[in-house]
Design an enzyme around this catalytic site. Sequence first.
Site, PDB file in Angstrom:
ATOM      1  N   TYR A 226       0.848  -1.194   0.000  1.00 20.68           N
ATOM      2  CA  TYR A 226       0.000   0.000   0.000  1.00 20.68           C
ATOM      3  C   TYR A 226       0.881   1.241   0.000  1.00 20.68           C
ATOM      4  O   TYR A 226       1.904   1.290   0.686  1.00 20.68           O
ATOM      5  CB  TYR A 226      -0.875  -0.007   1.242  1.00 20.68           C
ATOM      6  CG  TYR A 226      -1.973   1.039   1.276  1.00 20.68           C
ATOM      7  CD1 TYR A 226      -3.190   0.810   0.647  1.00 20.68           C
ATOM      8  CD2 TYR A 226      -1.798   2.242   1.948  1.00 20.68           C
ATOM      9  CE1 TYR A 226      -4.202   1.759   0.681  1.00 20.68           C
ATOM     10  CE2 TYR A 226      -2.810   3.197   1.992  1.00 20.68           C
ATOM     11  CZ  TYR A 226      -4.010   2.952   1.356  1.00 20.68           C
ATOM     12  OH  TYR A 226      -5.016   3.891   1.397  1.00 20.68           O
ATOM     13  N   PHE A 291      -6.241   9.222  -2.389  1.00 22.46           N
ATOM     14  CA  PHE A 291      -5.034   8.752  -3.071  1.00 22.46           C
ATOM     15  C   PHE A 291      -4.635   7.446  -2.405  1.00 22.46           C
ATOM     16  O   PHE A 291      -4.393   7.404  -1.197  1.00 22.46           O
ATOM     17  CB  PHE A 291      -3.888   9.757  -2.934  1.00 22.46           C
ATOM     18  CG  PHE A 291      -2.562   9.248  -3.488  1.00 22.46           C
ATOM     19  CD1 PHE A 291      -2.072   9.748  -4.679  1.00 22.46           C
ATOM     20  CD2 PHE A 291      -1.813   8.288  -2.811  1.00 22.46           C
ATOM     21  CE1 PHE A 291      -0.858   9.279  -5.194  1.00 22.46           C
ATOM     22  CE2 PHE A 291      -0.609   7.816  -3.316  1.00 22.46           C
ATOM     23  CZ  PHE A 291      -0.131   8.313  -4.510  1.00 22.46           C
ATOM     24  N   GLU A 292      -4.574   6.380  -3.170  1.00 25.64           N
ATOM     25  CA  GLU A 292      -3.964   5.162  -2.672  1.00 25.64           C
ATOM     26  C   GLU A 292      -3.491   4.330  -3.845  1.00 25.64           C
ATOM     27  O   GLU A 292      -4.139   4.284  -4.889  1.00 25.64           O
ATOM     28  CB  GLU A 292      -4.907   4.351  -1.760  1.00 25.64           C
ATOM     29  CG  GLU A 292      -6.215   3.915  -2.347  1.00 25.64           C
ATOM     30  CD  GLU A 292      -7.089   3.159  -1.335  1.00 25.64           C
ATOM     31  OE1 GLU A 292      -6.771   3.141  -0.136  1.00 25.64           O
ATOM     32  OE2 GLU A 292      -8.105   2.595  -1.767  1.00 25.64           O
ATOM     33  N   ILE A 293      -2.325   3.740  -3.681  1.00 23.22           N
ATOM     34  CA  ILE A 293      -1.781   2.794  -4.644  1.00 23.22           C
ATOM     35  C   ILE A 293      -1.679   1.474  -3.898  1.00 23.22           C
ATOM     36  O   ILE A 293      -1.006   1.397  -2.866  1.00 23.22           O
ATOM     37  CB  ILE A 293      -0.414   3.246  -5.177  1.00 23.22           C
ATOM     38  CG1 ILE A 293      -0.537   4.606  -5.879  1.00 23.22           C
ATOM     39  CG2 ILE A 293       0.163   2.208  -6.139  1.00 23.22           C
ATOM     40  CD1 ILE A 293       0.786   5.209  -6.306  1.00 23.22           C
TER      41      ILE A 293
END
Length: 394
Positions: A226, A291-293
Site C-alpha cells: 500500500y 489517493f492510494e496505490i
Amino acid sequence: MAVARPVRVLGLAAVLMWCFFIYQIFHPGKSILKPGAVPPSFERDPNMDPTGEPDGILVRTSEEYAPGLENSARINATLLALVRNEELDGMLQAMRDLERTWNHKFNYPWTFFNDVPFSDEFKKKTQEVTKAKCNYELIPDEHWKMPSWINMDLFDESVQMLKEQDIQYADKVSYHQMCRWNSGMFYKHPALANTQYYWRVEPKVHFFCDVDYDVFRYMQDNNKTYGFTINLYDAPQSIPTLWPETLKFLAEHDGYVHENNALDWLTDKTRRPEHNNRANGYSTCHFWSNFEIGDMNFWRSKVYEDYFNHLDRAGGFFYERWGDAPVHSIALGLFEDSSRIHWFRDIGYQHIPFFNCPNSPKCKGCVTGRLTDGASFLHREDCRPNWFKYVGMG
C-alpha cells in the site's frame, strides 16, 4: 577571558551535537521505530533525486510502455476512478494532471466505475485525454445497494443524530454506499478479477511532480502492499463504534494481527487525546484514501474479507459514517507488515484542502512542505508525524 574560550568551545560542541541529533531523526534513511519492531526497508524514493538512476529500480525505455503494445513492460495494474457523469470536468482535470506528470510515459489503462451507465460524452472526452485504454464499468446492484439487513428506521434516526453533530454527507445515502463500496466491494468487480495493482484517482485532485519511474513496478519489486501521500485524523463522531467492533473481531480471530503491526499508530493518544477518547480507543489516524496505490491481493485475503464482512454486518457504514479510509487504515495497521506500507513523498498531490508537496525541482505549482491551503488550525490534522514516529518513513 581565560574562561571564555572553553565556554565557547563547549557551546559550539553543544550546537554540533544538536545538529547531529536533528540529522539522525530527519535523514531519509533513518526512522524512529517502536521497541522490538522489525526495521522497515528505507529505499530512497527514486523521484526525489533529479540526477542518476533510481536505487533498486530497473530503468526502462518509453518504447517498452508504448500504448497498445503486447508484452509491454507494464505490470498487471490500472488507474481506477469511481466517478459520476456529472463529474466529467473534474475527472478530466485530474486525468490531465496525472497524464502530464506520469502516465503519458507508461500508458497504464484507466478503469472508470459508476452505478449508472456512462454517457457517450463522458467516454469520448476521457478517452481523448489519454493514449492508454479506457474501460467503463457499471457497478452491480448487489455491490452498491444498501444491504438487506440495514434497518431503515434506525438508519433515519442515525442520520438525524449525525446531522446534529455536523457530520458531512450524513444524509446522503449514496455517500454511505460509496464508502462501503470503496471499503470492500470494488476489488470484487468482474472487470478487476485479473488485476492486481491499482492507483485510485478522484475528480478534481491535482498532481504536481514529474514522476519518471513505474510506480506499480516499484510496488511489485519492493514488495509493497500500500502507498499513501497524506495521513490525517478523522472526525471521531463519525466512527464511534468502529474500534470497539474491531476489538470484538480481534477477540474472535486470534492470530490475525501481524507481528510487525502499526498498533501504536492506531491507538496513539499523545497528540490528539480527545480523538482517541471520542473514538473509544482509536487515534483516528488514517491514510487519506482519495489517493492510494495498492495491491488488491491484500483486500482479497481471508483476513481482510473476514474483517470487512464483520464490519458490514455491524451496519456502521450506514448507522454511522464509517469511511473506507479508516477501515482500510485499521486493517493495514493491524493485519499487514508495516514495512510494506510506503509513503510516496515524491508524488506531489492535492485533494482540497490538503497537499503533499515535496521539496524537489521536479515539482511545480505547489509550495514545498505545505499541508493545507485552509485555516492554520488544519495543520493539527496531519498525522504523518505519528506514522514516522511509530513506523518510519519507508
